[in-house]
Design a protein around this motif. Sequence first.
Motif, PDB file in Angstrom:
ATOM      1  N   GLY A   3       1.695  30.426   6.833  1.00 57.32           N
ATOM      2  CA  GLY A   3       1.631  31.410   5.739  1.00 57.32           C
ATOM      3  C   GLY A   3       0.722  31.018   4.596  1.00 57.32           C
ATOM      4  N   GLY A   4       0.139  29.810   4.651  1.00 53.55           N
ATOM      5  CA  GLY A   4      -0.779  29.383   3.597  1.00 53.55           C
ATOM      6  C   GLY A   4      -0.106  29.025   2.282  1.00 53.55           C
ATOM      7  N   ARG A   5       1.192  28.722   2.317  1.00 52.13           N
ATOM      8  CA  ARG A   5       1.906  28.364   1.083  1.00 52.13           C
ATOM      9  C   ARG A   5       1.713  26.894   0.738  1.00 52.13           C
ATOM     10  NH1 ARG A   5       7.906  29.585   2.283  1.00 52.13           N
ATOM     11  NH2 ARG A   5       7.200  28.686   4.258  1.00 52.13           N
ATOM     12  N   ILE A   6       1.612  26.620  -0.547  1.00 52.43           N
ATOM     13  CA  ILE A   6       1.480  25.237  -1.012  1.00 52.43           C
ATOM     14  C   ILE A   6       2.848  24.564  -0.985  1.00 52.43           C
ATOM     15  CG2 ILE A   6       0.911  23.763  -2.984  1.00 52.43           C
ATOM     16  CD1 ILE A   6      -1.149  25.879  -3.815  1.00 52.43           C
ATOM     17  N   HIS A   7       2.923  23.419  -0.354  1.00 53.96           N
ATOM     18  CA  HIS A   7       4.161  22.640  -0.306  1.00 53.96           C
ATOM     19  C   HIS A   7       4.031  21.421  -1.220  1.00 53.96           C
ATOM     20  CE1 HIS A   7       6.193  24.188   3.567  1.00 53.96           C
ATOM     21  NE2 HIS A   7       5.285  25.067   3.171  1.00 53.96           N
ATOM     22  N   THR A   8       5.151  20.966  -1.726  1.00 53.18           N
ATOM     23  CA  THR A   8       5.192  19.735  -2.521  1.00 53.18           C
ATOM     24  C   THR A   8       5.978  18.679  -1.756  1.00 53.18           C
ATOM     25  OG1 THR A   8       5.066  20.926  -4.622  1.00 53.18           O
ATOM     26  CG2 THR A   8       5.924  18.687  -4.698  1.00 53.18           C
ATOM     27  N   SER A   9       5.339  17.537  -1.537  1.00 53.53           N
ATOM     28  CA  SER A   9       6.000  16.417  -0.850  1.00 53.53           C
ATOM     29  C   SER A   9       5.828  15.158  -1.686  1.00 53.53           C
ATOM     30  CB  SER A   9       5.379  16.195   0.536  1.00 53.53           C
ATOM     31  OG  SER A   9       5.391  17.385   1.287  1.00 53.53           O
ATOM     32  N   THR A  10       6.636  14.149  -1.391  1.00 49.34           N
ATOM     33  CA  THR A  10       6.564  12.906  -2.167  1.00 49.34           C
ATOM     34  C   THR A  10       6.610  11.681  -1.267  1.00 49.34           C
ATOM     35  OG1 THR A  10       8.979  12.787  -2.445  1.00 49.34           O
ATOM     36  CG2 THR A  10       7.723  13.938  -4.172  1.00 49.34           C
ATOM     37  N   VAL A  11       6.022  10.605  -1.765  1.00 51.75           N
ATOM     38  CA  VAL A  11       6.216   9.281  -1.164  1.00 51.75           C
ATOM     39  C   VAL A  11       6.543   8.313  -2.288  1.00 51.75           C
ATOM     40  CG1 VAL A  11       4.542   9.767   0.664  1.00 51.75           C
ATOM     41  CG2 VAL A  11       3.837   8.462  -1.318  1.00 51.75           C
ATOM     42  N   THR A  12       7.284   7.283  -1.946  1.00 49.36           N
ATOM     43  CA  THR A  12       7.634   6.250  -2.917  1.00 49.36           C
ATOM     44  C   THR A  12       6.868   4.976  -2.592  1.00 49.36           C
ATOM     45  OG1 THR A  12       9.871   7.156  -3.152  1.00 49.36           O
ATOM     46  CG2 THR A  12       9.517   4.928  -3.952  1.00 49.36           C
ATOM     47  N   VAL A  13       6.242   4.426  -3.620  1.00 47.22           N
ATOM     48  CA  VAL A  13       5.489   3.180  -3.468  1.00 47.22           C
ATOM     49  C   VAL A  13       6.182   2.079  -4.266  1.00 47.22           C
ATOM     50  CG1 VAL A  13       3.290   2.003  -3.892  1.00 47.22           C
ATOM     51  CG2 VAL A  13       3.297   4.400  -3.145  1.00 47.22           C
ATOM     52  N   ALA A  14       6.405   0.951  -3.651  1.00 47.91           N
ATOM     53  CA  ALA A  14       6.949  -0.222  -4.344  1.00 47.91           C
ATOM     54  C   ALA A  14       5.971  -1.373  -4.162  1.00 47.91           C
ATOM     55  CB  ALA A  14       8.320  -0.607  -3.774  1.00 47.91           C
ATOM     56  N   VAL A  15       5.471  -1.902  -5.272  1.00 42.46           N
ATOM     57  CA  VAL A  15       4.541  -3.037  -5.237  1.00 42.46           C
ATOM     58  C   VAL A  15       5.274  -4.253  -5.789  1.00 42.46           C
ATOM     59  CG1 VAL A  15       2.350  -3.971  -6.044  1.00 42.46           C
ATOM     60  CG2 VAL A  15       2.542  -1.534  -5.529  1.00 42.46           C
ATOM     61  N   MET A  16       5.412  -5.279  -4.968  1.00 38.62           N
ATOM     62  CA  MET A  16       6.192  -6.458  -5.341  1.00 38.62           C
ATOM     63  C   MET A  16       5.339  -7.716  -5.227  1.00 38.62           C
ATOM     64  SD  MET A  16       9.460  -5.254  -3.031  1.00 38.62           S
ATOM     65  CE  MET A  16       8.381  -4.538  -1.775  1.00 38.62           C
ATOM     66  N   PRO A  17       5.474  -8.662  -6.159  1.00 37.95           N
ATOM     67  CA  PRO A  17       4.721  -9.913  -6.023  1.00 37.95           C
ATOM     68  C   PRO A  17       5.254 -10.740  -4.870  1.00 37.95           C
ATOM     69  CG  PRO A  17       6.260 -10.066  -7.855  1.00 37.95           C
ATOM     70  CD  PRO A  17       6.327  -8.656  -7.364  1.00 37.95           C
ATOM     71  N   GLU A  18       4.341 -11.371  -4.141  1.00 36.05           N
ATOM     72  CA  GLU A  18       4.770 -12.286  -3.085  1.00 36.05           C
ATOM     73  C   GLU A  18       5.397 -13.508  -3.743  1.00 36.05           C
ATOM     74  OE1 GLU A  18       2.900 -14.552   0.829  1.00 36.05           O
ATOM     75  OE2 GLU A  18       1.601 -14.057  -0.855  1.00 36.05           O
ATOM     76  N   VAL A  19       6.539 -13.939  -3.237  1.00 39.36           N
ATOM     77  CA  VAL A  19       7.232 -15.073  -3.854  1.00 39.36           C
ATOM     78  C   VAL A  19       7.408 -16.202  -2.851  1.00 39.36           C
ATOM     79  CG1 VAL A  19       8.448 -13.715  -5.596  1.00 39.36           C
ATOM     80  CG2 VAL A  19       9.491 -14.011  -3.367  1.00 39.36           C
ATOM     81  N   GLU A  20       7.463 -17.411  -3.382  1.00 39.69           N
ATOM     82  CA  GLU A  20       7.619 -18.597  -2.541  1.00 39.69           C
ATOM     83  C   GLU A  20       9.099 -18.893  -2.325  1.00 39.69           C
ATOM     84  OE1 GLU A  20       4.993 -20.021  -1.219  1.00 39.69           O
ATOM     85  OE2 GLU A  20       3.647 -18.684  -2.330  1.00 39.69           O
ATOM     86  N   ASP A  21       9.345 -19.826  -1.392  1.00 40.40           N
ATOM     87  CA  ASP A  21      10.736 -20.236  -1.105  1.00 40.40           C
ATOM     88  C   ASP A  21      11.440 -20.715  -2.361  1.00 40.40           C
ATOM     89  OD1 ASP A  21      10.168 -19.655   1.466  1.00 40.40           O
ATOM     90  OD2 ASP A  21      10.016 -21.726   2.160  1.00 40.40           O
ATOM     91  N   VAL A  22      10.684 -21.406  -3.229  1.00 40.08           N
ATOM     92  CA  VAL A  22      11.314 -21.998  -4.418  1.00 40.08           C
ATOM     93  C   VAL A  22      11.709 -20.932  -5.440  1.00 40.08           C
ATOM     94  CG1 VAL A  22      10.219 -24.247  -4.218  1.00 40.08           C
ATOM     95  CG2 VAL A  22       9.024 -22.418  -5.420  1.00 40.08           C
ATOM     96  N   ASP A  23      11.038 -19.760  -5.385  1.00 42.83           N
ATOM     97  CA  ASP A  23      11.359 -18.693  -6.329  1.00 42.83           C
ATOM     98  C   ASP A  23      12.666 -17.989  -5.955  1.00 42.83           C
ATOM     99  OD1 ASP A  23       8.980 -19.080  -7.794  1.00 42.83           O
ATOM    100  OD2 ASP A  23       7.860 -17.910  -6.327  1.00 42.83           O
ATOM    101  N   ILE A  24      12.841 -17.768  -4.672  1.00 40.87           N
ATOM    102  CA  ILE A  24      14.042 -17.098  -4.170  1.00 40.87           C
ATOM    103  C   ILE A  24      14.621 -17.923  -3.035  1.00 40.87           C
ATOM    104  CG2 ILE A  24      14.884 -15.093  -2.874  1.00 40.87           C
ATOM    105  CD1 ILE A  24      14.543 -14.371  -5.725  1.00 40.87           C
ATOM    106  N   VAL A  25      15.830 -18.419  -3.232  1.00 41.59           N
ATOM    107  CA  VAL A  25      16.488 -19.227  -2.196  1.00 41.59           C
ATOM    108  C   VAL A  25      17.415 -18.312  -1.397  1.00 41.59           C
ATOM    109  CG1 VAL A  25      18.005 -21.171  -1.740  1.00 41.59           C
ATOM    110  CG2 VAL A  25      16.372 -21.290  -3.635  1.00 41.59           C
ATOM    111  N   ILE A  26      17.193 -18.267  -0.080  1.00 46.01           N
ATOM    112  CA  ILE A  26      18.011 -17.427   0.801  1.00 46.01           C
ATOM    113  C   ILE A  26      18.936 -18.320   1.609  1.00 46.01           C
ATOM    114  CG2 ILE A  26      17.974 -15.743   2.676  1.00 46.01           C
ATOM    115  CD1 ILE A  26      15.152 -14.959   1.742  1.00 46.01           C
ATOM    116  N   ASP A  27      20.240 -18.112   1.472  1.00 49.29           N
ATOM    117  CA  ASP A  27      21.236 -18.902   2.198  1.00 49.29           C
ATOM    118  C   ASP A  27      21.270 -18.445   3.656  1.00 49.29           C
ATOM    119  OD1 ASP A  27      23.569 -20.155   3.174  1.00 49.29           O
ATOM    120  OD2 ASP A  27      24.395 -20.233   1.140  1.00 49.29           O
TER     121      ASP A  27
END
Length: 358
Positions: free
Chosen positions: A192-216
């Motif tokens: 029908g030629g109608r304009i649609h509105t869509s969205t995307v979410t972007v998350a930009v995160m700094p790369e972190v080292e083991d010492v920054d975040i300790v995972i048990d």
Amino acid sequence: MFDKLEMLVLRYHEIMEELNCPDVANDQNRFRKLMKEQSDLTPLVETYTEYKKAQQTVEESVAMLEEEKDEEMRALLKDEFSEAKAAIEKLEQKLKVLLLPKDPNDEKNVVVEIRAGAGGEEAALFAAEIYRMYVHYAESHRWKVELVGVDETGIGGMKEVNFMISGQGAYSKLKYESGVHRVQRVPETESGGRIHTSTVTVAVMPEVEDVDIVIDEKDIRIDVMRASGNGGQCVNTTDSAVRLTHYPTGIVVYSQTEKSQLQNKAKAFALLRAKLYDIEQQKAHDAEAELRRSQIGTGDRSEKIRTYNFPQGRVTDHRINLTLYKLDKILDGEIQEIIDACIAADQAIRLSKLNEEA
């Protein structure tokens, strides 16, 4: 401000002396730290040197004007005085910006997550276009792009894509891209030629080292499986894909792009660390609600930051009221103008807050 500048200039000269010492050259860790500190201080020292030269020109022009009788020479001295005075104002503003506290993550590589939001298949197609936009932007800076995981649709869309961008200052520029990106256009599937509105979410995160975040280890479940979707023989026929489940947060990450299970595992852990660090950052920002609202590019993930309007060929960044009529070029990775405007707006806000506190 000027006392601080004099101290930093003194520190700069101390570093230069240390770098010339043979003992320092033999200690690679010490040498790298000093080189980094010197690199950070160089723009400030050079700008302050220019500032002092302009100040000296003003003082000399004033002294000479008091003695000079020749009108032609006086006119030249007045021009010199005016130029130096204008330079002082610009350089003082530049020094204030250079003295602003730096984000400790600015020099880090980034982990980017793009998710299709409202709009179904059309949102997934737009997510793929946004992914390509960042790949082109990274390539223009000669940064390295590594795909971590992707959930593709049958007609070229992406429900979700995770990737890493490695390059000097990557986070300092791309951090302004976090948020909701909205597209307005007529989908190819729309009769029908109608304009649609869509969205995307972007998350930009700094790369972190083991010492920054300790995972048990006890907080993690690791599953290995065969990769799904497009790929080479080894990708699809061996148990190389890795899925991590983090029990405390419920975060699940998946990496399938490498032939090696070890490489996929390393990528998955890098993505998980970035997500956990991002959660900590968001908590810190929530505790400082006013600061968070005042900043550009570090706001809520649900914040609508930009609209891409295809019928008008228009891109609008809502945070800084910037509209550009070059949609095709922007989607081809030419987003530096938008990023520069975000950086300038962010600096203006922080300078304003500093002036208020002073």
